[in-house]
Design a protein around this motif. Structure first.
Motif: not given
Length: 467
Positions: A389-409
């Motif tokens: 939308d107008s007026g929106c700006n991306e100001v950052g990003d992050m990545t959460v490592d989820a390899t420890d939960s790969l065995s879960l549904p």
């Protein structure tokens, strides 16, 4: 201003201050908490740049606070100035911080434990230095000519420092209601550097007087108008936005607050809507108030009004007929979701308590995702639906490592995002709930994201947990 110049200045100042404090007090370097004040009109971007410059200059980031100037000025008025109307619970007052480069305005209410911001931060480049520029660029040029003025400046720049000191004293004491001219004496150093033609031109413009700059009240008011009028308009706007409840006092602080003309004009403009108060040491308000803030940063200001809407980009359930088809995506089970949805954490204009945290939980869209990616987004709109939308700006990003939960549904794999608000700076952290692994994030407010997005971005890696 160049970040190199700011960093260099802070580096020199930090070295001097550190040596002086340690020598005078006997404290160690690690016992010192540093506090830098910034204008309220500075956005997150400018505040982050200031922090980066300070840390590059050697100031330890873990012992560095950024304080907002009208906020700390309000603390001074409450604790040191002893001003009525700014010290009892329920008192409402506005702070007009008129400094050299900027003017910042907002308003507060005294709460049981601190101050709550009730105003809307406004301001601009309307400080007293702009009056100084008009004095040189208009009044002096009219009397001496640009060439003679430049020549005198090149011959002895120190003489101009004397001139500006004399102008500063005359500027602050100027009161056109008294009917007197504004007189600025020329130092001997500057007078000697004016050629004969320049002195003669000055004498012709001032009825034979060539060793002073004499401004009649009308001309002097004209120099002030370009700076003073916008300040008056900002106060009008702030009072209108606060509404019928109003404020009991308007506190004028900062170096320019000592100007009698500014005081008179502001008092006349507000009329019966409020009472103008100028503390005994208005130029000290930010300095002394910053000390109060540093002693108790979490309780000094107990509520701030958010300037922007903050959130993350995620996927939410697709609403047929409302969401555009180009944003449609599907999760691992084939359920339709809408990409690029703005999941709001706080809204623009909302009053946020100190230390306020918002937590949200998300899960992956696709099976086998080894990480969950989040884009941090701001908006000037209190109710944005899409991050495009107008007026929106991306100001950052992050990545959460989820390899420890790969065995879960996939439905049981979750990540938590937490944003902390209510301070002068905003922090974000992510956490994989299976591994309990935290990911701390520095939001990149410095990157220029001013260009509006063109169409949808990449598919969101996460979807919001249904409430």
């Amino acid at each position: 201003m160049s970040t190199y110049l700011v960093t260099t200045y802070l580096q020199l100042f930090f070295g001097f201050a550190l040596q002086d404090i340690v020598a005078r007090s006997g404290v160690t370097e690690k016992e010192i908490l540093w506090c830098l004040t910034v204008p309220a009109i500075w956005r997150d971007r400018e505040r982050q740049i200031m922090r980066q410059c300070a840390e590059s200059a050697g100031i330890p980031g873990k012992r560095l606070l950024l304080a907002v100037e009208p906020e700390v000025a309000a603390l001074y008025c409450r604790h040191d100035a002893g001003l009525p109307g700014a010290d009892k619970q329920g008192d409402r007052f506005m702070v007009v911080d008129a400094g050299g480069g900027t003017v910042d305005i907002t308003a507060y209410e005294v709460a049981a434990t601190g101050l709550t911001e009730i105003g809307y931060t406004s301001g601009g480049g309307h400080g007293s230095t702009y009056v100084d520029q008009d004095f040189i660029g208009q009044a002096m040029v009219r009397r001496l000519g640009r060439g003679a003025l430049d020549a005198a400046y090149d011959a002895d720049r120190g003489a101009f420092a004397d001139l500006l000191d004399a102008w500063e004293r005359a500027k602050l004491s100027f009161d056109p209601t008294a009917g007197h001219a504004l007189v600025v004496p020329l130092s001997n150093r500057l007078y000697r550097n004016l050629d004969t033609d320049a002195r003669a031109k000055l004498a012709r413009a001032q009825h034979g007087i060539d060793d002073e700059i004499i401004l009649d009240p009308e001309e002097a008011i004209g120099l002030f108008d370009r700076t003073v009028e916008p300040i008056l308009d900002l106060v009008d706007d702030q009072l209108a936005r606060i509404g019928d409840a109003g404020v009991g006092r308007i506190l004028l602080v900062g170096g320019f607050a000592q100007s009698r003309h500014l005081q008179n004009q502001l008092r006349a403009r507000i009329g019966s809507r409020s009472t103008l108060v100028v503390p005994s040491k208005p130029a000290w308000a930010v300095l002394i108030g910053a000390v109060h803030y540093a002693l108790a940063p979490s309780t000094a200001i107990v509520g701030r009004r958010s300037r922007f809407t903050y959130g993350v980009s995620t996927a939410m359930t697709f609403e047929q007929g409302l969401d555009p088809e180009k944003y449609r995506t599907h999760d691992y089970a084939g359920t339709a979701y809408c990409n690029n949805r703005f999941d709001t954490f706080v809204r623009a204009g909302e009053i946020i308590g100190a230390g306020h945290e918002v937590r949200r939980t998300y899960w992956p869209l696709k099976e086998g995702q080894k990480s969950m990616n989040f884009k941090i987004v701001t908006s000037t709109n209190p109710e944005p639906r899409y991050v495009t939308d107008s007026g929106c700006n991306e100001v950052g990003d992050m990545t959460v490592d989820a390899t420890d939960s790969l065995s879960l549904p996939t439905a049981d794999r979750r990540a938590e995002v937490t944003m902390a608000f209510g301070g002068t700076e905003i922090t974000v952290k992510g956490r994989d709930l299976e591994s309990d692994r935290n990911v701390r994030v520095t939001i990149d407010f410095v990157t220029d994201h001013s260009t509006e997005p063109d169409g949808p971005g990449p598919a969101a890696a996460t979807r919001k947990i249904r409430k």
